[in-house]
Motif scaffolding. Structure first.
Motif, PDB file in Angstrom:
ATOM      1  N   GLY A   1      -1.803  -3.493  11.232  1.00 12.82           N
ATOM      2  CA  GLY A   1      -1.456  -3.987   9.906  1.00 12.82           C
ATOM      3  C   GLY A   1      -0.151  -4.752   9.880  1.00 12.82           C
ATOM      4  O   GLY A   1       0.343  -5.223  10.908  1.00 12.82           O
ATOM      5  N   LEU A   2       0.410  -4.861   8.680  1.00 13.53           N
ATOM      6  CA  LEU A   2       1.672  -5.561   8.452  1.00 13.53           C
ATOM      7  C   LEU A   2       2.638  -4.643   7.735  1.00 13.53           C
ATOM      8  O   LEU A   2       2.227  -3.789   6.934  1.00 13.53           O
ATOM      9  CB  LEU A   2       1.457  -6.797   7.577  1.00 13.53           C
ATOM     10  CG  LEU A   2       0.528  -7.887   8.079  1.00 13.53           C
ATOM     11  CD1 LEU A   2       0.318  -8.923   6.986  1.00 13.53           C
ATOM     12  CD2 LEU A   2       1.096  -8.548   9.328  1.00 13.53           C
ATOM     13  N   VAL A   3       3.926  -4.844   7.989  1.00 16.15           N
ATOM     14  CA  VAL A   3       4.971  -4.176   7.220  1.00 16.15           C
ATOM     15  C   VAL A   3       5.986  -5.233   6.797  1.00 16.15           C
ATOM     16  O   VAL A   3       6.191  -6.232   7.492  1.00 16.15           O
ATOM     17  CB  VAL A   3       5.660  -3.035   8.011  1.00 16.15           C
ATOM     18  CG1 VAL A   3       4.691  -1.896   8.262  1.00 16.15           C
ATOM     19  CG2 VAL A   3       6.272  -3.522   9.305  1.00 16.15           C
TER      20      VAL A   3
ATOM     21  N   THR B   1       0.792  -1.226   0.000  1.00 18.34           N
ATOM     22  CA  THR B   1       0.000   0.000   0.000  1.00 18.34           C
ATOM     23  C   THR B   1       0.825   1.278   0.000  1.00 18.34           C
ATOM     24  O   THR B   1       0.566   2.164  -0.800  1.00 18.34           O
ATOM     25  CB  THR B   1      -0.986   0.034   1.181  1.00 18.34           C
ATOM     26  OG1 THR B   1      -0.253  -0.035   2.408  1.00 18.34           O
ATOM     27  CG2 THR B   1      -1.964  -1.120   1.082  1.00 18.34           C
ATOM     28  N   SER B   2       1.817   1.394   0.899  1.00 19.16           N
ATOM     29  CA  SER B   2       2.583   2.633   0.986  1.00 19.16           C
ATOM     30  C   SER B   2       3.891   2.380   1.724  1.00 19.16           C
ATOM     31  O   SER B   2       4.024   1.379   2.436  1.00 19.16           O
ATOM     32  CB  SER B   2       1.767   3.715   1.705  1.00 19.16           C
ATOM     33  OG  SER B   2       1.451   3.304   3.020  1.00 19.16           O
TER      34      SER B   2
ATOM     35  N   LYS C   1       4.020  -0.987   3.821  1.00 19.04           N
ATOM     36  CA  LYS C   1       2.802  -1.467   4.466  1.00 19.04           C
ATOM     37  C   LYS C   1       2.127  -2.439   3.506  1.00 19.04           C
ATOM     38  O   LYS C   1       2.185  -2.254   2.292  1.00 19.04           O
ATOM     39  CB  LYS C   1       1.857  -0.311   4.778  1.00 19.04           C
ATOM     40  CG  LYS C   1       2.393   0.641   5.830  1.00 19.04           C
ATOM     41  CD  LYS C   1       1.400   1.754   6.081  1.00 19.04           C
ATOM     42  CE  LYS C   1       1.966   2.778   7.046  1.00 19.04           C
ATOM     43  NZ  LYS C   1       1.005   3.882   7.268  1.00 19.04           N
ATOM     44  N   VAL C   2       1.470  -3.447   4.080  1.00 22.37           N
ATOM     45  CA  VAL C   2       0.846  -4.502   3.289  1.00 22.37           C
ATOM     46  C   VAL C   2      -0.622  -4.640   3.683  1.00 22.37           C
ATOM     47  O   VAL C   2      -0.953  -4.663   4.867  1.00 22.37           O
ATOM     48  CB  VAL C   2       1.549  -5.862   3.525  1.00 22.37           C
ATOM     49  CG1 VAL C   2       0.803  -6.992   2.851  1.00 22.37           C
ATOM     50  CG2 VAL C   2       2.985  -5.799   3.051  1.00 22.37           C
ATOM     51  N   TYR C   3      -1.478  -4.755   2.664  1.00 21.73           N
ATOM     52  CA  TYR C   3      -2.864  -5.149   2.885  1.00 21.73           C
ATOM     53  C   TYR C   3      -2.952  -6.613   2.488  1.00 21.73           C
ATOM     54  O   TYR C   3      -2.692  -6.971   1.336  1.00 21.73           O
ATOM     55  CB  TYR C   3      -3.840  -4.307   2.054  1.00 21.73           C
ATOM     56  CG  TYR C   3      -5.269  -4.714   2.278  1.00 21.73           C
ATOM     57  CD1 TYR C   3      -5.959  -4.267   3.394  1.00 21.73           C
ATOM     58  CD2 TYR C   3      -5.901  -5.605   1.426  1.00 21.73           C
ATOM     59  CE1 TYR C   3      -7.256  -4.670   3.646  1.00 21.73           C
ATOM     60  CE2 TYR C   3      -7.204  -6.020   1.662  1.00 21.73           C
ATOM     61  CZ  TYR C   3      -7.871  -5.544   2.769  1.00 21.73           C
ATOM     62  OH  TYR C   3      -9.154  -5.958   3.022  1.00 21.73           O
TER      63      TYR C   3
END
Length: 185
Positions: A69-71, A20-21, A30-32
């Motif tokens: 979230g995840l990174v 994502t960003s 960042k991960v969706y």
């Protein structure tokens, strides 16, 4: 990319999520995640990233939960600038790399496109996609009277994915799903 190449790519890969960003200045992103649980995406060490028509392999160096979230840190992405260039990329996995499932378990991508038929033989349409709710997963079935086979009508129906209650049988090889469902509902 040609329609045939896109279809072939869809046949070979499943989308696990999206970058994502950027996160920070050292190349983290960042991960969706579409996986359940969310951090299940971190179990795959090789990712195929799709940006536009381009596919590129990246090795997952590190990944962790960050807040809600995840990174992740990917090989070859070592600055905020390079992370910005990766933002928006879809995370793909070759279907062959997915773990084997047990008897009556299915991946969502296996159910998408199946023809949905009632016990009485009424064609309701095809599974367009699924989504998760707190209680159970839901199938979105779209009817197409001009489809093959033709559906009863052009309605969109939401069916709970409840094996042995609503979902009577799934025939992946035959491309169909039998349901216990009232077509008027």
């Amino acid at each position: 990319m040609s329609e045939q190449a896109e279809r072939s790519e869809r046949d070979e890969h499943v989308v696990l999520g999206k970058l994502t960003s950027p996160y920070g200045v050292k190349g983290w992103l960042k991960v969706y995640s579409h996986t359940s649980p969310m951090d299940g995406i971190l179990e795959y060490s090789q990712w195929v990233l799709r940006q536009g028509d381009a596919l590129k392999r990246h090795r997952l160096l590190q990944g962790r939960r960050q807040g809600k979230g995840l990174v992740v840190l990917l090989e070859g992405v070592d600055s905020r600038e390079s992370a910005e260039q990766m933002a928006g990329a879809e995370i793909l996995l070759p279907k062959a790399d997915l773990p084997e499932l047990g008897g009556n378990e299915f991946y969502w991508h296996q159910l998408e496109g199946l023809t949905v038929v009632t016990r009485e033989g009424v064609v309701l349409g095809r599974v367009a996609y699924l989504f998760e709710t707190g209680a159970n997963d839901v199938l979105v079935v779209k009817g197409d009277p001009q489809g093959t086979p033709p559906a009863l009508d052009d309605r969109e129906r939401l069916l709970p994915f409840l094996p042995d209650e609503v979902i009577v049988a799934v025939d992946l090889a035959g491309g169909s799903m039998t349901v216990d469902w009232d077509p008027d509902f």
